[in-house]
Design an enzyme around this catalytic site. Structure first.
Site, PDB file in Angstrom:
ATOM      1  N   GLY A 205       0.822  -1.199   0.000  1.00  0.00           N
ATOM      2  CA  GLY A 205       0.000   0.000   0.000  1.00  0.00           C
ATOM      3  C   GLY A 205       0.857   1.250   0.000  1.00  0.00           C
ATOM      4  CG  PHE A 206       0.411   6.196  -0.188  1.00  0.00           C
ATOM      5  CD1 PHE A 206       1.615   6.552  -0.773  1.00  0.00           C
ATOM      6  CD2 PHE A 206      -0.311   7.169   0.486  1.00  0.00           C
ATOM      7  CE1 PHE A 206       2.104   7.848  -0.689  1.00  0.00           C
ATOM      8  CE2 PHE A 206       0.163   8.467   0.584  1.00  0.00           C
ATOM      9  CZ  PHE A 206       1.370   8.806  -0.001  1.00  0.00           C
ATOM     10  CB  ILE A 207       1.382   4.736   4.514  1.00  0.00           C
ATOM     11  CG1 ILE A 207       0.635   6.026   4.151  1.00  0.00           C
ATOM     12  CG2 ILE A 207       2.261   4.969   5.738  1.00  0.00           C
ATOM     13  CD1 ILE A 207      -0.353   6.491   5.199  1.00  0.00           C
TER      14      ILE A 207
ATOM     15  CE1 TYR B 206     -10.002   4.379   7.163  1.00  0.00           C
ATOM     16  CE2 TYR B 206     -10.415   6.737   7.382  1.00  0.00           C
ATOM     17  CZ  TYR B 206      -9.525   5.670   7.321  1.00  0.00           C
ATOM     18  OH  TYR B 206      -8.180   5.900   7.419  1.00  0.00           O
TER      19      TYR B 206
ATOM     20  CE  LYS C  71      -7.391   2.796  10.123  1.00  0.00           C
ATOM     21  NZ  LYS C  71      -6.411   1.700  10.125  1.00  0.00           N
TER      22      LYS C  71
END
Length: 340
Positions: A12-14, A154, A158
């Site tokens: 993924g991105f991070i 979302y 979290k």
């Protein structure tokens, strides 16, 4: 011997940027990613190919929520640090596919916590989000602020993972740090993120979609700055004493949450102006109302982060946007959605 880190969401991105940073620092990295199709898996595969070119990286393709996958990995590799970046991302998509957030974010984190209970790492670090602050209007957001009114599923998923992690930290002595990320951007970003969408549309001669008619502020955080902060937090294992007045350290567990942001909110119009400057062309705007589940502004109080890690990197917005544009132009043909 090299220390071992387990990075979930490594393609993924991070997660990709973090895995690269750890490899550069001499860690052995075990990466886990399911390469799902929430967005173009080809981009994930290109990130993964970069990681697999580096000595010390080992990859496993599987879902975090699959029973036993994480437990088996942690039993086999005994990671000193576990960095949990795998999640179903995106505020807007959570209106369309909430079950994927339940499975990835809540069930997946449960599997992680059970694995850590059986095979405890020296430090378990879990990605959360600034979205947990929800309807809060007093800014900058501090970790000790109440965060009880999430605006999207979302964000709720979290916040649930933060509470789940606290219970395991308390019951089993697991040292846990959770990061609340603030609007991360930079090269290799996701196609559903604003910067990617703006650049793609402008290069293709399409108008950009501007929500809340541009009356938005975001604490844009360059990905390298965020990864630097995470790397510095690995040895900052929660102990018995707070490090500052606003420390979120639990009174009953080795657990804390930490904001990672730029501490400098930027108006959306100024962000778009930086994109226009980097591309050398104006943007045509389609002004739209606020999206359900979104918030008009974010702004991080980073007092705790600074106390734990020392002076932060703070990449100027123009420099960070230009780095993304340069990457995009190297990866994609202007006017074409496909990679070079």
């Amino acid at each position: 011997m090299s220390r071992t880190a387990l990075v979930t969401g490594a393609a993924g991105f991070i997660g990709f940027h973090l895995a690269r940073r750890l490899l550069a620092d001499g860690w052995r990295v075990v990466g886990l990613d399911a390469l799902t199709d929430y967005y173009d898996p080809a981009l994930k595969r290109r990130r993964l190919a970069r990681l697999e070119e580096t000595a010390g990286y080992a990859h496993v393709t599987d879902r975090i929520e699959a029973p036993g996958v994480l437990a088996d990995l942690m039993a086999e590799h005994a990671p000193e640090a576990v960095l949990h970046l795998a999640a179903q991302a995106g505020v807007r998509y959570s209106l369309e596919a909430p079950r994927s957030y339940l499975e990835s974010n809540i069930a997946g984190t449960f599997e992680l916590l059970e694995a850590a209970r059986a095979h405890p790492p020296a430090h378990l670090l879990i990605a959360s989000t600034s979205s947990v602050y929800g309807a809060n209007t007093a800014m900058p957001y501090a970790e000790t602020d109440r965060a009880d009114h999430q605006m999207s599923f979302y964000a709720a998923s979290k916040k649930a993972t933060e509470a789940m992690a606290h219970s395991y930290a308390h019951l089993f002595g697991l040292p846990v740090t959770l990061f609340r990320f603030f609007t991360v951007y930079g090269p290799w970003g996701r196609p559903d993120m604003a910067l990617f969408k703006f650049v793609a549309a402008m290069l293709e001669g399409r108008p950009i979609e501007v929500y809340n008619r541009g009356e938005m502020m975001r604490d844009f955080t360059y990905v390298d700055d965020l990864v630097e902060a995470v790397a510095r937090l690995i040895p900052a294992v929660p102990g018995a004493q707070p490090v500052c007045e606003t420390d979120s350290l639990s009174p009953v567990a080795p657990w804390r949450v930490v904001n990672i942001g730029n501490a400098q909110p930027v108006r959306l119009g100024d962000f778009i102006a930086a994109v226009e400057a980097a591309l050398g062309r104006p943007a045509e705007r389609t002004l739209l109302p606020m999206q359900p589940g979104d918030v008009p502004a974010t702004w991080a109080d980073v007092t705790l982060l600074d106390a734990l890690t020392g002076p932060r990197r703070a990449t100027p917005l123009a420099e960070g946007v230009q780095a993304f544009v340069d990457w995009y132009l190297s990866e994609y043909r202007a006017g074409d959605a496909g990679p070079r």
